[in-house]
Write a protein that holds these residues in place. Structure first.
Motif, PDB file in Angstrom:
ATOM      1  N   SER A   1      63.983 -47.075 -46.547  1.00  0.00           N
ATOM      2  CA  SER A   1      63.416 -45.763 -47.496  1.00  0.00           C
ATOM      3  C   SER A   1      64.982 -45.054 -47.653  1.00  0.00           C
ATOM      4  O   SER A   1      65.463 -44.765 -47.018  1.00  0.00           O
ATOM      5  N   LEU A   2      65.260 -44.666 -48.939  1.00  0.00           N
ATOM      6  CA  LEU A   2      66.401 -43.827 -49.074  1.00  0.00           C
ATOM      7  C   LEU A   2      65.645 -42.534 -49.951  1.00  0.00           C
ATOM      8  O   LEU A   2      64.626 -42.382 -50.721  1.00  0.00           O
ATOM      9  N   LEU A   3      66.151 -41.284 -49.380  1.00  0.00           N
ATOM     10  CA  LEU A   3      65.590 -40.037 -49.787  1.00  0.00           C
ATOM     11  C   LEU A   3      66.778 -39.052 -50.151  1.00  0.00           C
ATOM     12  O   LEU A   3      67.694 -39.268 -49.181  1.00  0.00           O
ATOM     13  N   ALA A   4      66.577 -38.315 -50.968  1.00  0.00           N
ATOM     14  CA  ALA A   4      67.800 -37.451 -51.406  1.00  0.00           C
ATOM     15  C   ALA A   4      66.945 -36.239 -52.175  1.00  0.00           C
ATOM     16  O   ALA A   4      66.006 -36.136 -52.803  1.00  0.00           O
ATOM     17  N   THR A   5      67.692 -35.022 -51.842  1.00  0.00           N
ATOM     18  CA  THR A   5      67.122 -33.685 -52.606  1.00  0.00           C
ATOM     19  C   THR A   5      68.237 -32.718 -52.481  1.00  0.00           C
ATOM     20  O   THR A   5      68.986 -32.653 -51.753  1.00  0.00           O
ATOM     21  N   ASP A   6      68.150 -32.055 -53.665  1.00  0.00           N
ATOM     22  CA  ASP A   6      69.054 -30.859 -53.829  1.00  0.00           C
ATOM     23  C   ASP A   6      68.309 -29.504 -53.831  1.00  0.00           C
ATOM     24  O   ASP A   6      68.650 -28.366 -54.472  1.00  0.00           O
ATOM     25  N   ARG A   7      66.820 -29.622 -53.382  1.00  0.00           N
ATOM     26  CA  ARG A   7      66.032 -28.363 -53.392  1.00  0.00           C
ATOM     27  C   ARG A   7      65.174 -28.345 -54.745  1.00  0.00           C
ATOM     28  O   ARG A   7      64.128 -27.513 -54.670  1.00  0.00           O
ATOM     29  N   PHE A   8      65.546 -28.655 -55.855  1.00  0.00           N
ATOM     30  CA  PHE A   8      65.114 -28.657 -56.844  1.00  0.00           C
ATOM     31  C   PHE A   8      64.453 -29.969 -57.612  1.00  0.00           C
ATOM     32  O   PHE A   8      63.535 -29.986 -58.230  1.00  0.00           O
ATOM     33  N   ARG A   9      64.800 -30.962 -56.822  1.00  0.00           N
ATOM     34  CA  ARG A   9      64.268 -32.384 -56.934  1.00  0.00           C
ATOM     35  C   ARG A   9      64.260 -33.097 -56.007  1.00  0.00           C
ATOM     36  O   ARG A   9      65.389 -33.020 -55.019  1.00  0.00           O
ATOM     37  N   LEU A  10      63.735 -34.320 -55.895  1.00  0.00           N
ATOM     38  CA  LEU A  10      63.511 -35.348 -54.698  1.00  0.00           C
ATOM     39  C   LEU A  10      63.330 -36.642 -55.413  1.00  0.00           C
ATOM     40  O   LEU A  10      62.753 -36.922 -56.067  1.00  0.00           O
TER      41      LEU A  10
END
Length: 381
Positions: free
Chosen positions: A166-175
């Motif tokens: 699984s790959l997850l990333a976020t910049d607080r406004f999107r995920l």
């Protein structure tokens, strides 16, 4: 040191190894590219204490063994400009001479003894088709942060659980979240790591020479805190490592709601084109409004602009299931998510207008494992 090698193979390998060289190195030798010639072939290496790259060229004809350290960016520029003829390189005292046809260059060397030792690859964790991994990474990095003041959010969290990555990333406004199947070395493998998004994206894209990509992970709590990738490139094997990011990645999986009250299915291409047109009149940091209604068999209306300024409006057919609602999003963030979806149609799922939307691809006979969650923006009254 003396060897001959095909120009295209050398140019490609030098460009790949030099791609991550620092623009302003803390010490001069870190701008160097290490050339090592031996009976086993030619090895080109770079390292900046964070990320290492090593390209092995097995077809090089080595006459004399040896090693030299030269400016990586300069060598890459030179190799890119050479004619399509074999390249001969010879170490002559403090300089390296490069000959290709009638073109001749002489490069100053740097002290090899001052160059740091490259880190060893951790033990292999598993393998995955290189093209599939590169595509999944390109989807995941869509939501990665770019603010170095929040370094944890500039990474992609890789979670390995058995045969699933699984790959997850976020910049607080999107995920972003994407899953893919892979072949672990041990079936009960369970490990996680936080990898710099830029390095991961560049590495995955550059190691698509065919076949499988080997991932080797030593998580922070179990060893050196590095991750390594090994794949095929022009002329031989390529291997790169990078240090993992420190810090606790936020627990974001629970942000995806278990159920939705309204879903809308729209043609992705039409929606992308409409957002681009309507966003032309949206002022900086303002939202594009999306109004979903059951009128005329289902309709999505996009609006931007307000007051005395320029305004735009456009309507699209949408298959609506649930209550009508109106919301708004940052147009660029919305486009980023849409373009990362493979399918020709996109499903937008809502719990309510003030809550995030979850976007995923539908149709084309494909199961989408990519999900993109986007926070709404306040609409101008």
């Amino acid at each position: 040191m003396k060897f001959r090698v095909d120009r295209d193979v050398l140019a490609d390998a030098v460009a790949w190894a030099a791609r991550s060289l620092p623009v302003r190195p803390s010490v001069p030798v870190l701008a160097g590219l290490l050339i090592e010639a031996s009976d086993e072939g030619l090895v080109l290496s770079t390292f900046d204490y964070e990320t290492s790259a090593r390209a092995t060229l097995t077809d090089a004809q080595v006459s004399d063994e040896g090693q030299a350290l030269v400016s990586g960016r300069l060598l890459a520029d030179i190799c890119r400009s050479l004619p399509a003829k074999p390249v001969d390189m010879v170490l002559d005292g403090p300089r390296v001479s490069l000959t290709c046809g009638s073109a001749r260059f002489s490069l100053q060397t740097m002290p090899v003894e001052d160059y740091p030792r490259l880190p060893d690859m951790p033990a292999a964790t598993g393998t995955v088709p290189s093209a599939r991994f590169a595509h999944a990474v390109s989807q995941a990095v869509t939501a990665a942060g770019r603010d170095d003041m929040l370094p944890v959010l500039t990474g992609v969290r890789i979670e390995i659980d058995g045969s699933t990555v699984s790959l997850l990333a976020t910049d607080r406004f999107r995920l972003s979240h994407v899953e893919l199947e892979w072949d672990p070395r041990t079936p009960d493998t369970s490990v996680a790591a936080l990898v710099p998004a830029k390095v991961l994206g560049d590495t995955a894209k550059s190691l698509t020479g065919g076949g499988d990509l080997t991932i080797a992970l030593a998580a922070s709590g179990t060893g050196e805190g590095i991750i390594g990738f090994e794949g095929l490139g022009a002329g031989g094997v390529r291997r790169t490592t990078t240090r993992l990011l420190d810090g606790e990645f936020p627990k974001v999986r629970n942000l995806f709601p278990p159920e939705h009250l309204t879903t809308a299915t729209v043609d992705k291409g039409d929606l992308v084109d409409s957002v681009k047109r309507v966003a032309l009149v949206a002022e900086r940091n303002t939202a594009v409004q999306l109004a979903f209604s059951n009128d005329e068999g289902g309709q999505l209306t996009l609006d931007a602009g307000s007051g005395d300024e320029a305004q735009a409006s456009e309507s699209l057919h949408a298959e609506i299931d649930g209550e009508a609602l109106t919301t708004g999003f940052n147009p660029q963030f919305l486009l980023d998510g849409l373009t990362a979806i493979d399918q020709s149609s996109v499903e937008l799922a809502f719990t309510q207008s003030s809550k995030p939307v979850v976007m995923s691809g539908v149709g084309d006979g494909q199961d989408s494992t990519f999900r993109y969650l986007l926070m709404p923006r306040r609409l101008l009254s």
